[in-house]
Every structure is written in structure tokens, then in C-alpha cells.
Design a protein around this motif. Structure first.
Motif, PDB file in Angstrom:
ATOM      1  N   LEU A   1     -66.337  87.418 156.059  1.00 54.62           N
ATOM      2  CA  LEU A   1     -67.297  88.486 156.342  1.00 54.62           C
ATOM      3  C   LEU A   1     -67.993  88.344 157.694  1.00 54.62           C
ATOM      4  O   LEU A   1     -68.001  89.294 158.480  1.00 54.62           O
ATOM      5  CB  LEU A   1     -68.329  88.589 155.220  1.00 54.62           C
ATOM      6  N   PRO A   2     -68.586  87.185 158.026  1.00 55.69           N
ATOM      7  CA  PRO A   2     -69.223  87.091 159.348  1.00 55.69           C
ATOM      8  C   PRO A   2     -68.248  87.346 160.491  1.00 55.69           C
ATOM      9  O   PRO A   2     -68.572  88.040 161.460  1.00 55.69           O
ATOM     10  CB  PRO A   2     -69.754  85.648 159.371  1.00 55.69           C
ATOM     11  N   GLY A   3     -67.026  86.807 160.362  1.00 52.99           N
ATOM     12  CA  GLY A   3     -66.030  87.028 161.403  1.00 52.99           C
ATOM     13  C   GLY A   3     -65.619  88.486 161.499  1.00 52.99           C
ATOM     14  O   GLY A   3     -65.432  89.022 162.597  1.00 52.99           O
ATOM     15  N   PHE A   4     -65.464  89.132 160.340  1.00 50.09           N
ATOM     16  CA  PHE A   4     -65.098  90.540 160.334  1.00 50.09           C
ATOM     17  C   PHE A   4     -66.181  91.373 161.009  1.00 50.09           C
ATOM     18  O   PHE A   4     -65.888  92.266 161.812  1.00 50.09           O
ATOM     19  CB  PHE A   4     -64.898  91.012 158.892  1.00 50.09           C
TER      20      PHE A   4
ATOM     21  N   THR B   1     -74.624  89.034 155.113  1.00 44.81           N
ATOM     22  CA  THR B   1     -74.493  88.870 153.666  1.00 44.81           C
ATOM     23  C   THR B   1     -75.245  89.970 152.915  1.00 44.81           C
ATOM     24  O   THR B   1     -74.726  90.558 151.958  1.00 44.81           O
ATOM     25  CB  THR B   1     -75.022  87.495 153.237  1.00 44.81           C
ATOM     26  N   ALA B   2     -76.466  90.253 153.353  1.00 44.15           N
ATOM     27  CA  ALA B   2     -77.259  91.310 152.709  1.00 44.15           C
ATOM     28  C   ALA B   2     -76.591  92.669 152.872  1.00 44.15           C
ATOM     29  O   ALA B   2     -76.510  93.463 151.928  1.00 44.15           O
ATOM     30  CB  ALA B   2     -78.670  91.340 153.304  1.00 44.15           C
ATOM     31  N   LEU B   3     -76.101  92.917 154.070  1.00 43.58           N
ATOM     32  CA  LEU B   3     -75.452  94.188 154.357  1.00 43.58           C
ATOM     33  C   LEU B   3     -74.167  94.344 153.553  1.00 43.58           C
ATOM     34  O   LEU B   3     -73.901  95.404 152.960  1.00 43.58           O
ATOM     35  CB  LEU B   3     -75.150  94.277 155.850  1.00 43.58           C
ATOM     36  N   GLY B   4     -73.372  93.275 153.518  1.00 44.47           N
ATOM     37  CA  GLY B   4     -72.131  93.323 152.751  1.00 44.47           C
ATOM     38  C   GLY B   4     -72.387  93.587 151.283  1.00 44.47           C
ATOM     39  O   GLY B   4     -71.715  94.413 150.660  1.00 44.47           O
TER      40      GLY B   4
ATOM     41  N   LEU C   1     -78.215 100.600 159.652  1.00 45.90           N
ATOM     42  CA  LEU C   1     -79.096 100.547 160.827  1.00 45.90           C
ATOM     43  C   LEU C   1     -80.413  99.846 160.486  1.00 45.90           C
ATOM     44  O   LEU C   1     -80.948  99.079 161.310  1.00 45.90           O
ATOM     45  CB  LEU C   1     -79.345 101.943 161.353  1.00 45.90           C
ATOM     46  N   ALA C   2     -80.934 100.082 159.288  1.00 47.30           N
ATOM     47  CA  ALA C   2     -82.208  99.465 158.916  1.00 47.30           C
ATOM     48  C   ALA C   2     -82.063  97.954 158.765  1.00 47.30           C
ATOM     49  O   ALA C   2     -82.871  97.171 159.272  1.00 47.30           O
ATOM     50  CB  ALA C   2     -82.707 100.069 157.613  1.00 47.30           C
TER      51      ALA C   2
END
Length: 205
Positions: free
Chosen positions: A133-136, A164-167, A198-199
Motif C-alpha cells: 500500500l505505501p509503495g502503491f 493506512t487510514a485512507l486505504g 483530500l481531507a
């Protein structure tokens, strides 16, 4: 140098690569319809009409196959995201990216199951997607254009937390929408997801 041996007009390497793609196709069908539990070596080889030795020619075990299915879909989605027109403002660009994601999952709900739902329950995919996820995100955000630089925190730790929160938020939205538990029009989903991205992305400690 001896020419490579051919069988029915193909080299052995080409036939091996073809069998691997066939197994990934079958893995996608099983994982996308029946979930992780449906992906067994026996089920895969039976559906692909291949012997077990050909399975192990390409994959060490079922875990390697489900990861290969995940990686293929992730690469497909990222390829689509790279086609975004970044000439507009940041809001419209992020909205375009999320519309692409929405269309990708809507066209084939199996994709959403593989990329979003199964990593919640399958240990192999959970670990793999957490690492990816971070890499993506680091690849996907620049695809939105230079204006998206504002979405990348200075701290790697902050980036990981926000990612992590966004995912988690987007996975919950899309899984419920694809499953019919969130009966809202697609444009409403896209607009809400855009505001959410965006938030969260602009959050700073």
C-alpha cells in the motif's frame, strides 16, 4: 549456439509462460468468485486442465498464486491511473482517479474482491497488501501530476499512517458499494471518496 527447441511452434519457455498466465487466469476466477478458500492447487489444476507438476513449475504454493493474481490486478489499475489528465485542479484530478477506480471495480466486481475484500481475511494477501500500500500510493500520487505533491507528507511515518487510514476508508466504501450495502449513485460515491481523500491527505500532526 543451438536454436531453442520448439513444440507446436513455441519454445519451452514460451509454453511455460503461457501455462503460468493460464493458472493466474484460473486463480483470478476462483479468488474473485469463491474467495481465498476456493484457491487450492487441486481446484486450480482441475479448472486449468493441467497436471500438478505444471502448477509447481510456476508457483511454489497457493500463496504465490494468490499474490500473483493480486499483483496483476494492481498493475492493471495503476496502468489506468497513469492515463489521468492532470491539467485540471487537484480536486478534479483526484476525482478522475477515483472515477477510474470505481469503473474498474464496477466493470468486474471480482477485481474488488481480490484487491479489497480478500486481503481482509487471507493472511497471505493481508501481509502482501500491507507491504504494497505505501509503495502503491507513492507511485499513484505522482500520477496525479505535480500539484499532488501537496498530498505527500514530509515524514515517512506520517505518510504510512495517512495511507493506512485512507486505504481502510476507501476499502470500506468500495466493498460496501460493490456488495450493494451502500446503495448510492456512482457519482455520489466518487464525490464523497474525493472529499475523503483530500481531507485525510491534508491531515498533518
Amino acid at each position: 549456439m543451438n536454436a531453442p527447441k520448439l513444440w507446436r511452434g513455441q519454445t519451452l519457455d514460451a509454453r511455460s509462460a503461457e501455462r503460468r498466465e493460464q493458472l493466474v487466469d484460473v486463480g483470478f476466477e476462483l479468488l474473485g468468485t469463491g474467495g481465498s478458500a476456493a484457491v487450492t492447487m487441486r481446484a486450480v489444476t482441475r479448472l486449468a486442465n493441467l497436471s500438478p507438476r505444471y502448477f509447481y513449475e510456476s508457483f511454489e504454493d497457493r500463496r504465490a498464486l494468490v499474490v500473483a493474481v493480486y499483483d496483476r490486478l494492481e498493475a492493471e489499475l495503476l496502468s489506468r491511473l497513469r492515463t489521468i489528465d492532470t491539467s485540471g485542479d487537484l480536486h478534479s484530478t483526484v476525482r478522475s482517479a477515483l472515477r477510474i477506480c470505481t469503473t474498474y471495480f464496477e466493470q468486474d466486481p471480482r477485481r474488488a474482491r481480490v484487491l479489497l475484500r480478500e486481503p481482509l481475511t487471507d493472511d497471505a494477501l493481508r501481509a502482501h497488501s500491507a507491504d504494497r500500500l505505501p509503495g502503491f500510493l507513492r507511485i499513484a500520487v505522482p500520477a496525479l501530476g505535480t500539484q499532488a505533491d501537496a498530498l505527500i507528507p514530509d515524514s515517512d511515518e506520517t505518510f504510512t499512517i495517512i495511507g493506512t487510514a485512507l486505504g481502510g476508508a476507501l476499502v470500506a466504501l468500495y466493498v460496501d458499494w460493490i456488495d450493494g450495502r451502500l446503495p448510492v449513485p456512482r457519482d455520489h460515491l466518487v464525490e464523497t471518496a474525493t472529499a475523503l481523500v483530500l481531507a485525510l491527505a491534508r491531515t498533518r500532526p
